[in-house]
Write an enzyme that holds these catalytic residues in place. Structure first.
Site, PDB file in Angstrom:
ATOM      1  CD  GLU A 192     -33.298   5.606  12.710  1.00 57.26           C
ATOM      2  OE1 GLU A 192     -32.327   6.052  12.751  1.00 57.26           O
ATOM      3  OE2 GLU A 192     -33.920   5.118  13.630  1.00 57.26           O
ATOM      4  CD  GLN A 221     -35.626  11.758  13.630  1.00 60.56           C
ATOM      5  OE1 GLN A 221     -36.508  12.561  14.361  1.00 60.56           O
ATOM      6  NE2 GLN A 221     -34.822  11.094  14.335  1.00 60.56           N
ATOM      7  CG  ASN A 245     -34.409   2.298  16.848  1.00 56.92           C
ATOM      8  OD1 ASN A 245     -34.679   2.516  15.736  1.00 56.92           O
ATOM      9  ND2 ASN A 245     -33.443   2.815  17.513  1.00 56.92           N
ATOM     10  CD  GLU A 246     -30.242   2.945  15.188  1.00 53.50           C
ATOM     11  OE1 GLU A 246     -29.428   3.195  16.228  1.00 53.50           O
ATOM     12  OE2 GLU A 246     -30.350   3.451  14.154  1.00 53.50           O
ATOM     13  CE1 TYR A 282     -30.185   9.058   9.651  1.00 53.21           C
ATOM     14  CE2 TYR A 282     -29.460   7.046  10.650  1.00 53.21           C
ATOM     15  CZ  TYR A 282     -30.308   8.255  10.635  1.00 53.21           C
ATOM     16  OH  TYR A 282     -31.478   8.076  11.333  1.00 53.21           O
ATOM     17  CD  GLU A 330     -35.407   9.268  17.954  1.00 55.00           C
ATOM     18  OE1 GLU A 330     -34.780   8.579  18.984  1.00 55.00           O
ATOM     19  OE2 GLU A 330     -34.664   9.258  16.702  1.00 55.00           O
TER      20      GLU A 330
END
Length: 514
Positions: A317, A366, A193-194, A262, A45
């Protein structure tokens, strides 16, 4: 007669003086799925020092060796890792990014304020051509995340035409004028995204309708281009979001749905990446191992609407998330990478492998200098993190046949009245007839004694690699870049059909049997 491996482990569990037994069977006669190589994908990103000063140092840089501005040491490290797919440009950044600002002469490109990550001004010098050409050099499939939150349907349709059209069209003409004759033929496209958060704070019902509009104009009705259109999926256990996506989006408009999760101790205080105690480690692993529940439950919802499993689940992710390193920009999400991260990587990849029927891609967050990075850079120096070494060991699973496993009576790692399975495992069979078994022991103080019974497996040779260190907090630095690295593993003895293996505490092992 079914082929199987039996792993029997007898250890003294920490805090409880009880002998426990772990049994793992590998069913070679039940092979039905392939571990998609894209499970070992990565995420880049426009965030902190991931792109600029990570991948890209500029074409005029005279101190760091590069190819068209991309660091040569980064290229070498990622090619050695055999990264299969790379997601770009976000993340939250994707829904503020207008791709047309990043093509054409670099001295004429407008600047952009990165409103999500540090408020820094970017000059758009790294754009579509730079990313897609870099993917070709890396041998990785590109995964483009499109702007739905602040973009338009036409903007996305033009991007698809710009990078993929091989005939006569306005966007193909513009691409050629900008120096690229042949299209890149990009397959993977994230439609936002999201969208439940930084992509627009939308309800799933609203986004599902918006998604259908965007997806319709990306290709013709038959999707003859073979694109993978990926719907922005749920965060963690938002099963309602997945339900609505699967219920409201017709199959001919979607090829995959995303999931983000996460391993975070506490979103209000994520804790230090290096100065953590065992309790914090335990909580981190509890969050990481919850990926098993998330994938299982989201997959079950998808099965209701798609029993043929035609729509893939992309966990695009994942990884550990801690407080930033002291003295760094809070918006840059720069954190160190320890043996704790190796435990996250090993167990999570085992989970993805074992769900190869539905999970067809995953993208670690990432790649460089951000969150659970595989590489860290500082000026001309580069560090391979413990996570890098785990993924390097596990790359043997890419596109291999998943060997189903059955794990019973797993010994426990216990703390504060909670219990976690100490042992994680996955296995595969490649086209050379080699079996690879990846084992993780997350226990902090107890090693695992393993009896590996090779009943129906003809083991002419057995080799192994291990990643371990004296302390969970250990990590590689620019002054000591090789403190942790994978080494040969030989702590096993062959006794007829039995292989006796000792797995040290907090370690990752990959065995090769051929």
């Amino acid at each position: 007669m079914k082929n199987f491996l039996l792993i029997t482990s007898i250890i003294l569990i920490s805090r409880i003086s009880v002998i426990a037994q772990v049994e793992v069977e590998l069913f070679e006669d039940q092979i039905n799925h392939t571990i998609n190589k894209n499970i070992y994908g990565h995420f880049a990103e426009h965030l902190g020092r991931c792109i600029y000063d990570g991948f890209y140092v500029g074409e005029d840089n005279t101190t760091i060796p590069h190819k068209n501005g991309v660091r040569l040491d980064v290229i070498e490290a990622l090619r050695d890792l055999e990264i299969p797919v790379l997601r770009w440009p976000g993340g939250c950044f994707a829904d503020t990014y207008h791709w047309k600002d990043g093509v054409g002469p670099k001295n004429k490109r407008p600047t952009i304020v990165n409103q999500w990550w540090g408020g820094v001004v970017e000059d758009n010098s790294f754009g579509t051509h730079d990313f897609l050409n870099m993917c070709e050099v890396l041998g990785a499939e590109p995964y483009l995340a499109a702007n739905v939150g602040s973009g338009t349907v036409k903007e996305l349709a033009d991007w698809v035409q710009y990078v993929n059209h091989d005939g006569i069209s306005p966007m193909a003409k513009w691409r050629k004028e900008n120096g690229r004759d042949k299209p890149w033929n990009v397959k993977y496209w994230g439609v936002g995204n999201e969208m439940w958060g930084c992509g627009g704070n939308m309800t799933p019902e609203y986004y599902a309708n918006l998604y259908k509009q965007y997806a319709t104009f990306m290709v013709d009705w038959s999707n003859s281009a073979g694109l993978y259109r990926i719907a922005s999926g749920a965060s963690d256990n938002d099963y309602h979001w997945t339900e609505i996506m699967m219920r409201d989006i017709p199959k001919h408009l979607i090829e995959a749905i995303a999931l983000h999760s996460y391993a975070v101790i506490d979103w209000n205080d994520k804790g230090s990446a290096t100065a953590f105690n065992e309790s914090q480690y335990f909580t981190t692993m509890e969050r990481a191992l919850n990926m098993e529940t998330l994938v299982t439950k989201h997959s079950a919802i998808m099965d209701k609407y798609d029993p043929e499993k035609e729509i893939a689940l992309f966990v695009d992710e994942w990884g550990g998330w801690y407080n930033v390193e002291e003295g760094t920009n809070p918006g840059f999400l720069y954190q160190q990478n320890t043996m704790r991260d190796a435990m996250i990587a090993g167990t999570t990849l085992n989970i993805f492998n074992n769900h190869a029927d539905r999970v067809k891609m995953a993208n670690l967050a990432q790649t460089i200098n951000v969150l659970q990075a595989v590489l860290l850079t500082k000026e001309e120096k580069l560090v391979l993190t413990p996570t890098y070494h785990v993924m390097n060991m596990y790359k043997v699973h890419q596109d291999a046949k998943l060997i189903p496993v059955s794990l019973n009576n797993n010994t426990s790692y216990e703390m504060g009245g909670k219990s976690l399975p100490a042992v994680s495992v996955s296995a595969s069979l490649n086209d050379k007839g080699e079996v690879h078994i990846s084992l993780v022991n997350i226990h902090v103080t107890k090693s695992v004694k393993v009896d590996l019974l090779l009943t129906d497996l003809k083991a002419k040779s057995i080799t192994g690699q291990i990643l371990s260190s004296d302390h969970l907090q250990d990590h590689n630095t620019f002054d000591n870049p090789s403190k942790i690295s994978q080494v040969s593993f030989s702590s096993f003895k062959k006794r007829k059909e039995k292989l006796e293996v000792s797995i040290p505490q907090a370690s990752v092992i990959v065995l090769k049997i051929k």
